[in-house]
Design an enzyme around this catalytic site. Structure first.
Site, mmCIF file in Angstrom:
data_model
loop_
_atom_site.group_PDB
_atom_site.id
_atom_site.type_symbol
_atom_site.label_atom_id
_atom_site.label_comp_id
_atom_site.label_asym_id
_atom_site.label_seq_id
_atom_site.Cartn_x
_atom_site.Cartn_y
_atom_site.Cartn_z
ATOM 1 N N PHE A 1 15.918 53.951 42.162
ATOM 2 C CA PHE A 1 16.117 55.253 42.492
ATOM 3 C C PHE A 1 15.483 55.944 43.495
ATOM 4 C CE2 PHE A 1 15.653 59.747 41.054
ATOM 5 C CZ PHE A 1 16.982 59.993 40.346
ATOM 6 N N LYS B 1 25.106 52.064 46.167
ATOM 7 C CA LYS B 1 24.275 50.981 45.441
ATOM 8 C C LYS B 1 25.397 49.920 45.070
ATOM 9 C CE LYS B 1 20.649 54.009 43.793
ATOM 10 N NZ LYS B 1 20.080 54.515 42.551
ATOM 11 N N GLU C 1 29.704 62.380 50.177
ATOM 12 C CA GLU C 1 28.881 62.215 48.931
ATOM 13 C C GLU C 1 27.384 61.794 49.367
ATOM 14 O OE1 GLU C 1 28.014 62.647 45.982
ATOM 15 O OE2 GLU C 1 29.493 62.310 44.615
ATOM 16 N N ASP C 2 26.433 62.413 48.602
ATOM 17 C CA ASP C 2 25.186 61.719 49.151
ATOM 18 C C ASP C 2 24.794 60.347 48.714
ATOM 19 O OD1 ASP C 2 25.219 62.500 46.468
ATOM 20 O OD2 ASP C 2 23.367 63.521 46.390
ATOM 21 N N ASP D 1 26.476 55.439 42.993
ATOM 22 C CA ASP D 1 25.872 54.687 42.024
ATOM 23 C C ASP D 1 26.734 53.932 41.236
ATOM 24 O OD1 ASP D 1 23.521 53.825 40.644
ATOM 25 O OD2 ASP D 1 23.593 55.269 39.398
ATOM 26 N N ASP E 1 17.800 64.527 44.376
ATOM 27 C CA ASP E 1 16.725 65.016 43.554
ATOM 28 C C ASP E 1 16.214 64.004 42.385
ATOM 29 O OD1 ASP E 1 19.039 65.454 41.917
ATOM 30 O OD2 ASP E 1 17.727 66.489 40.580
HETATM 31 P P1 IMP Z 1 27.729 57.851 39.777
HETATM 32 O O1 IMP Z 1 28.578 58.809 39.124
HETATM 33 O O2 IMP Z 1 26.961 56.641 38.796
HETATM 34 O O3 IMP Z 1 28.317 57.228 40.906
HETATM 35 O O4 IMP Z 1 26.403 58.718 40.385
HETATM 36 C C1 IMP Z 1 26.492 59.609 41.272
HETATM 37 C C2 IMP Z 1 25.359 60.609 41.032
HETATM 38 O O5 IMP Z 1 24.172 60.262 40.482
HETATM 39 C C3 IMP Z 1 25.201 61.251 42.528
HETATM 40 O O6 IMP Z 1 25.979 62.203 42.964
HETATM 41 C C4 IMP Z 1 23.661 61.573 42.514
HETATM 42 O O7 IMP Z 1 23.500 63.009 41.905
HETATM 43 C C5 IMP Z 1 23.134 60.617 41.150
HETATM 44 N N1 IMP Z 1 22.346 59.733 41.396
HETATM 45 C C6 IMP Z 1 22.633 58.422 41.359
HETATM 46 N N2 IMP Z 1 21.686 57.423 41.909
HETATM 47 C C7 IMP Z 1 20.592 58.507 42.362
HETATM 48 C C8 IMP Z 1 19.434 58.123 42.882
HETATM 49 O O8 IMP Z 1 18.842 56.933 43.167
HETATM 50 N N3 IMP Z 1 18.606 59.194 43.345
HETATM 51 C C9 IMP Z 1 19.061 60.576 42.994
HETATM 52 N N4 IMP Z 1 20.512 60.794 42.421
HETATM 53 C C10 IMP Z 1 20.976 59.619 42.141
HETATM 54 MG MG MG Z 2 25.911 63.925 44.388
#
Ligand code: IMP
Ligand code: MG
Length: 176
Positions: free
Chosen positions: A152, A131, A99-100, A103, A159
């Protein structure tokens, strides 16, 4: 730098990213010695991290990509879509999800749940960014590049509404 009217500042250089990515690759090479893991990158954001990570992997590994889009704007939504693109039979395989960024963990939680239904031998996660202030899932994340605050970020695949993925370094939103 301004993207969609918001200001971003340099945060993590490509040099630092590469150094940390190579450390993670070395760790995985040791942890999976004698195994043939299947790396599964979660598109789109992971394309740069996956490319650099895999260059450091010396195992007889396979790599494939899955997609699961859930994000709009600068806040995570609870609205999770389906997992698409998995062609491999993952039964009894050692899976490493790449994963990149993680969050809330909602996305990765969903991916793991779907993959577990297919009977892999093991599933671990390698994420470039985490995070911790917002991550609220009871999942252990074995490989983490950088723990970052709840702000962010864009660049290196990440992106903001479609912009910024091509930036070589990572930039953080500048807030007042
Ligand atoms: P989660 O499901 O809340 O863990 O969110 C994960 C996804 O949200 C990642 O794969 C990203 O596509 C997007 N995302 C979360 N934080 C960021 C950020 O700071 N910048 C860009 N994309 C984010
Ligand atoms: Mg992603």
């Amino acid at each position: 730098m301004i993207v969609h009217g918001k200001e971003f500042e340099a945060y993590i250089s490509y040099e630092s990213i590469l150094e940390r990515t190579n450390q993670i690759a070395d760790r995985i090479n040791l942890d999976y010695a004698g195994k043939r893991p299947l790396f599964l990158g979660v598109l789109n954001g992971v394309f740069m991290f996956a490319a650099d990570l895999m260059k450091g992997i010396t195992l007889p590994a396979e790599i494939s990509f899955i997609k699961l889009s859930s994000y709009q704007g600068t806040t995570s939504t609870e609205n999770i879509k389906e997992l698409i693109g998995l062609k491999e039979n993952i039964k009894d395989k050692d899976i490493i999800i790449i994963e990149d960024i993680i969050d809330t963990g909602e996305t990765i939680f969903h991916v793991i749940k779907k993959l577990q239904e297919l009977g892999p031998r093991s599933v671990e996660i390698a994420t470039l960014l985490l995070k911790p202030e917002v991550f609220n899932k009871n999942i252990s994340i074995k490989y983490v590049g950088f723990k970052i605050p709840h702000k962010f970020v864009i660049g290196y695949g990440l992106d903001y509404d479609g912009q910024g993925r091509n930036l070589k370094d990572i930039y953080q939103i500048k807030e007042l």
